[in-house]
Design a protein around this motif. Structure first.
Motif, short mmCIF file in Angstrom:
data_model
loop_
_atom_site.label_atom_id
_atom_site.label_comp_id
_atom_site.label_asym_id
_atom_site.label_seq_id
_atom_site.Cartn_x
_atom_site.Cartn_y
_atom_site.Cartn_z
N LEU A 60 1.13 -1.08 -0.19
CA LEU A 60 0.01 0.37 -0.14
C LEU A 60 0.98 1.13 0.34
O LEU A 60 0.41 2.52 -0.25
CB LEU A 60 -1.40 -0.09 1.47
N ILE A 61 1.99 1.09 0.52
CA ILE A 61 3.15 2.41 0.60
C ILE A 61 3.39 2.46 -0.73
O ILE A 61 3.51 4.32 -1.46
CB ILE A 61 3.85 2.02 1.78
N LEU A 62 3.75 1.86 -1.22
CA LEU A 62 4.48 1.88 -2.86
C LEU A 62 3.56 1.95 -3.68
O LEU A 62 3.20 2.90 -4.08
CB LEU A 62 4.67 0.34 -3.80
N GLN A 63 1.64 2.00 -3.35
CA GLN A 63 0.82 2.74 -4.41
C GLN A 63 0.71 3.98 -3.75
O GLN A 63 0.54 4.53 -4.87
CB GLN A 63 -0.74 1.97 -3.75
N GLU A 64 0.87 4.10 -2.77
CA GLU A 64 0.39 5.62 -1.72
C GLU A 64 1.51 6.92 -3.07
O GLU A 64 1.14 7.48 -2.50
CB GLU A 64 1.24 5.62 -0.76
N VAL A 65 2.48 6.08 -3.68
CA VAL A 65 4.41 6.77 -3.88
C VAL A 65 3.75 6.52 -5.56
O VAL A 65 5.30 7.18 -6.27
CB VAL A 65 4.91 6.84 -3.05
N SER A 66 2.95 5.68 -6.10
CA SER A 66 3.63 5.36 -7.51
C SER A 66 3.19 6.44 -8.38
O SER A 66 2.22 7.41 -7.84
CB SER A 66 2.87 4.14 -7.95
N THR A 67 3.71 6.32 -9.21
CA THR A 67 3.49 7.28 -10.96
C THR A 67 3.38 6.32 -11.80
O THR A 67 3.14 6.79 -12.57
CB THR A 67 4.16 8.15 -11.25
N ASP A 68 3.24 5.10 -11.34
CA ASP A 68 2.47 4.64 -13.24
C ASP A 68 1.25 4.79 -13.19
O ASP A 68 0.32 4.90 -11.97
CB ASP A 68 1.85 2.81 -12.41
N ARG A 69 0.64 5.26 -14.69
CA ARG A 69 -0.42 5.48 -14.35
C ARG A 69 -1.90 4.43 -14.21
O ARG A 69 -3.01 4.81 -13.86
CB ARG A 69 -0.87 5.29 -16.16
N PHE A 70 -1.54 2.77 -14.13
CA PHE A 70 -2.39 1.85 -14.25
C PHE A 70 -1.65 0.75 -12.88
O PHE A 70 -0.22 0.36 -13.35
CB PHE A 70 -2.69 1.31 -15.68
N ILE A 71 -2.61 0.73 -12.14
CA ILE A 71 -1.80 -0.66 -11.57
C ILE A 71 -2.99 -1.23 -11.54
O ILE A 71 -4.36 -1.57 -11.57
CB ILE A 71 -2.51 0.53 -9.58
N ASP A 72 -2.88 -2.42 -11.45
CA ASP A 72 -3.20 -4.26 -11.52
C ASP A 72 -3.62 -4.02 -10.38
O ASP A 72 -3.79 -3.94 -9.74
CB ASP A 72 -1.76 -5.01 -12.22
N ILE A 73 -5.38 -4.57 -10.59
CA ILE A 73 -6.10 -5.35 -9.46
C ILE A 73 -5.80 -6.16 -9.19
O ILE A 73 -5.41 -7.58 -10.65
CB ILE A 73 -7.44 -4.89 -9.56
N PRO A 74 -4.97 -6.95 -7.99
CA PRO A 74 -5.11 -8.41 -7.77
C PRO A 74 -6.54 -9.05 -7.87
O PRO A 74 -7.46 -8.91 -8.10
CB PRO A 74 -4.82 -8.67 -5.83
N GLY A 75 -6.33 -9.70 -8.69
CA GLY A 75 -6.75 -11.27 -8.78
C GLY A 75 -8.46 -11.68 -8.03
O GLY A 75 -8.73 -11.91 -8.27
N ALA A 76 -7.14 -11.25 -6.84
CA ALA A 76 -7.86 -11.99 -5.38
C ALA A 76 -8.99 -10.98 -5.46
O ALA A 76 -10.42 -11.60 -5.25
CB ALA A 76 -6.90 -12.32 -4.00
N VAL A 77 -8.50 -9.93 -5.72
CA VAL A 77 -9.95 -8.83 -4.71
C VAL A 77 -10.87 -8.69 -5.88
O VAL A 77 -11.33 -8.15 -5.92
CB VAL A 77 -8.51 -7.37 -4.97
N LEU A 78 -10.64 -8.32 -7.66
CA LEU A 78 -10.90 -9.34 -8.29
C LEU A 78 -12.34 -9.91 -8.03
O LEU A 78 -13.99 -9.89 -8.44
CB LEU A 78 -10.41 -9.06 -9.42
N ASP A 79 -12.20 -10.95 -7.53
CA ASP A 79 -12.76 -12.08 -7.13
C ASP A 79 -13.76 -11.13 -6.00
O ASP A 79 -15.02 -11.85 -6.36
CB ASP A 79 -11.84 -13.42 -6.95
N VAL A 80 -13.32 -11.00 -5.31
CA VAL A 80 -14.65 -10.14 -4.53
C VAL A 80 -15.36 -8.91 -4.38
O VAL A 80 -16.34 -9.43 -4.51
CB VAL A 80 -13.93 -9.95 -3.03
N TYR A 81 -14.54 -8.29 -5.44
CA TYR A 81 -15.88 -7.24 -6.35
C TYR A 81 -16.56 -8.08 -7.14
O TYR A 81 -17.59 -7.22 -7.25
CB TYR A 81 -14.33 -6.38 -7.50
N ARG A 82 -16.43 -8.81 -7.67
CA ARG A 82 -17.38 -9.37 -8.77
C ARG A 82 -18.51 -9.73 -7.33
O ARG A 82 -19.62 -10.35 -8.23
CB ARG A 82 -16.94 -10.53 -8.85
N GLN A 83 -18.30 -9.48 -6.42
CA GLN A 83 -19.84 -10.17 -5.63
C GLN A 83 -20.89 -9.06 -6.36
O GLN A 83 -22.16 -9.39 -5.52
CB GLN A 83 -19.94 -10.06 -3.35
#
Lengths: 459, 459
Positions: free
Chosen positions: A59-82
């Motif tokens: 999460l710290i790396l996401q906080e400071v990242s300047t990458d335009r897109f950050i992959d959503i982990p498959g396991a998180v997508l799996d929960v999002y799908r609910q």
């Protein structure tokens, strides 16, 4: 018009296969970077290590990242799908009641298990913490939307969850607390005697009603020294807003499906900024790239107008001054807003990213008092059939203002907003409104001035 | 198992274009017709004219139709689309917690604006009434799910809506009443002084806690003499169960999409029978046609077990004896069930159609006491993330019983149930359970025997 024609529904859905698989990081596209957070002791820019006692490294790396897109982990997508992709609705029935030529769309996040947009970030936060071996998360909550979302997410990954709930809400909304407990969360009335910062507040005032700033201090104080415990924040920080961008990414696809080239106005309520950022950042990307040119408007409550009445300065995220200093629009970290019903908007500061965008002139802001918000909410409920949480009533009121202006001007504007949660646990607010016991906020410039004096002088 | 593998979601959705466009009428396929309703005065079979003071002709014709499929009006489909097709979920996370080889599926109706399956019939009922020129609907409600749904539907069509809510629930669940009021409904505590039947009850007992039977009497009494007012019932009658069959029709398509040939067990909670009938009738059609052979099991509360402890006899639908007599499983029309939390299951009778099917041996029934139901509900909440209303906790408890039996036997049974509503307005029940203040129902055979003596002797 016949009865067969009066009631129309227009739900724009996405197939699961169309769900975005990455979050959008607006840091990649800004004309200038936002000022860094500062260590509260040294006043030097805070580095990843300064955040390590509170957050896992992912999460710290996401906080400071300047990458335009950050992959959503498959396991998180799996929960999002609910509950995702969440629906986008065209508010046909509201438009008809208003007699407006405007086309109003709302993205509905109340379909999540916690009833709001908050699980969009609670789930990845719990996931990254669990992956890092963390056993317990602590957090604060006001009205309880965030605490409910984190309790749900922690239940999924077998994490313990300790929640400091603002005392006034804890007392007024027992059902919210029970919802968190049903998910297995442990809820503490804040200020509590479990922390030094809580005890200090209680010593001053044994029946202290609490504030988000105080509750954050307590949750941070408990997490920081315990290697198995981390802290989770429901708004304000870059990584939180990042996770919420799935709202706007989906809305972009759905508006196109509805045959709209672009919104003319995008409007969202702002407390810490995560709902607003989540909806607007993908549209801001399109705007920066010259592909559309929507007006982007934040709506804050008259009682807690950090953008429209605050200063842009370094301030603490919490009352006790334990967090890093962030450059943001703030009313002062010891500002205690009036107990309005939109508890989720009662935060003294605004997300640094939103504040920066506001300074850059890339968005505008207004504030609306609560009577107008609830009048809009009741009209919305009786036409669209969904009872909004008090927070998004601000966005609905602003959308209705614009739709009525279109009625005057004849403009067929496309208005997009986010209905970020349902109001099933906020019916006491509707009771007050429907039965004439609600008043508009009255707050003096003197009170703002006094609170602003708590903003520290930095640099 | 790694953290990436532990949390799975399996949501089986249908595209809007796959939504069924007709309701299924099981009357067309029964080996023998159910006994007719009788006029309460003459004891002769009641004809369409006898129902005309209460219902519009479109609904009366549906009540007695023997057409196998009845088209859903386009305008009703248009409203259904706000939340339908509703999702079917595979309960992976619950299965994992139970360690069962069974595959559990649940059809979730809590996604509707009212939070339950009730709008499936409230919307067409309001539609047909509005089309017939009716200006106002009256109804009863217990816990408030039905009243909320009808208030929502009336708001869509500009109908006034007067709701008599069982006194005990009116007092205990102010949020439910407020939800109905937010939709524009007018809620009266029952018994009320607005009706002769209400005043008679109040004369006996000024603080009367009310019952569904009394509330029905009041709503019927107000509707019958007023040509602009009709009455709407949320369960029990053929046309109500008919409208709910969209649940089972969708579930049939969704199970096939999930790759299942058929459920081995279909289990649902039963109060008046509309949720259970809606889920099971399309599967019963398939069973009667020899295309599948699921066990079909109704679950009722131990405190109000009309199928398992009642008699099959002609009885009134209401306490005052104003409705036609219906042949049904009944505990006696003056039976007042204990105030359990599953208020929607506290009805003395069972739908005549369900009762008839039960007599024909086409389904079975069990009763479960409430502690087991709430233990199941909390396990469900913490795994599946959705807080069930007290009514479907009965179905969940029965599904878990079967899944644990499969764990013993090693059978990979397919279990299908309906989660007919969320429990956002029922957190006081969870409070009682989680904090050790809930007890199982204790009800003596003598009490059942006494109530059964109120069943009239007919023929």
């Amino acid at each position: 018009m016949s009865i067969d024609e009066t009631v129309r529904t227009h739900k724009i859905t996405l197939d699961e296969s169309e769900m975005p698989t990455s979050w959008y990081n607006i840091l990649a596209d800004l004309p200038s970077p936002p000022p860094p957070a500062l260590h509260p002791g040294t006043l030097e820019p805070a580095g990843p290590d300064d955040f390590a006692p509170l957050f896992p490294m992912d999460l710290i790396l996401q906080e400071v990242s300047t990458d335009r897109f950050i992959d959503i982990p498959g396991a998180v997508l799996d929960v999002y799908r609910q509950w995702r992709p969440s629906p986008l609705f065209r508010a046909h029935r509201l438009e008809q009641a208003l007699g407006t030529p405007a086309r109003i769309y709302y993205k509905y996040e109340g379909v999540s298990p916690a009833g709001s947009h908050k699980p969009n970030t609670a789930v990845p936060q719990a996931y990254y913490n669990a992956k890092a071996g963390v056993k317990r998360l602590t957090t604060e909550t006001g009205a309880g939307q965030w605490g409910t979302a984190l309790a749900f997410a922690c239940a999924l990954y077998g994490l313990d969850c300790d929640i400091w709930q603002v005392g006034a809400s804890y007392d007024q909304k027992p059902y919210r607390r029970l919802m968190m407990e049903a998910f297995g969360g442990k809820v503490h009335r804040s200020p509590s005697d479990l922390t030094a910062s809580g005890r200090a507040q209680l010593a001053e005032r044994p029946d202290h009603p609490g504030s988000l700033g105080i509750a954050i201090s307590e949750a941070v104080e408990v997490a920081a020294p315990d290697p198995e415990t981390r802290y989770a924040l429901g708004s304000v920080l870059n990584h939180v807003l990042l996770h919420q961008t799935i709202i706007g990414e989906e809305a972009l696809l759905q508006l196109a499906k509805a045959g709209e080239t672009a919104p003319d106005l995008l409007v969202g309520c702002t407390g810490g900024g995560s709902n607003f950022g989540g909806l607007s950042f993908p549209f801001l990307r399109e705007k920066l790239a010259g592909r559309m040119d929507p007006v982007i408007r934040a709506v804050e409550p008259a009682s807690c107008p950090s953008l429209t009445k605050g200063v842009y300065a370094y301030d603490f995220g919490d009352t006790a001054g334990m967090t890093p200093l962030m450059k943001m629009h703030t009313l002062g970290h010891d500002f205690i807003p009036d107990p309005i019903h939109a508890g989720g908007l009662r935060y003294h500061g605004m997300a640094p990213l939103i504040s920066h965008l506001y300074e850059l002139g890339m968005m505008e802001a207004i504030s609306i008092p609560q009577l107008e918000c609830f009048a809009a909410a009741v009209q919305f409920t009786r036409t669209e059939g969904i009872l909004p949480a008090p927070e998004p009533t601000h966005a609905i009121a602003a959308a209705i203002r614009e739709a009525l202006a279109c009625k005057e001007s004849g403009e067929e504007k496309v208005i997009l907003t986010a209905l970020c949660g349902h109001g099933h646990f906020d019916l006491a607010a509707y009771d007050a409104y429907l039965n004439g016991r609600m008043a508009d906020e009255e707050i003096t410039d003197e009170r703002f001035a006094q609170a602003l004096s708590s903003v520290p002088v930095v640099g």
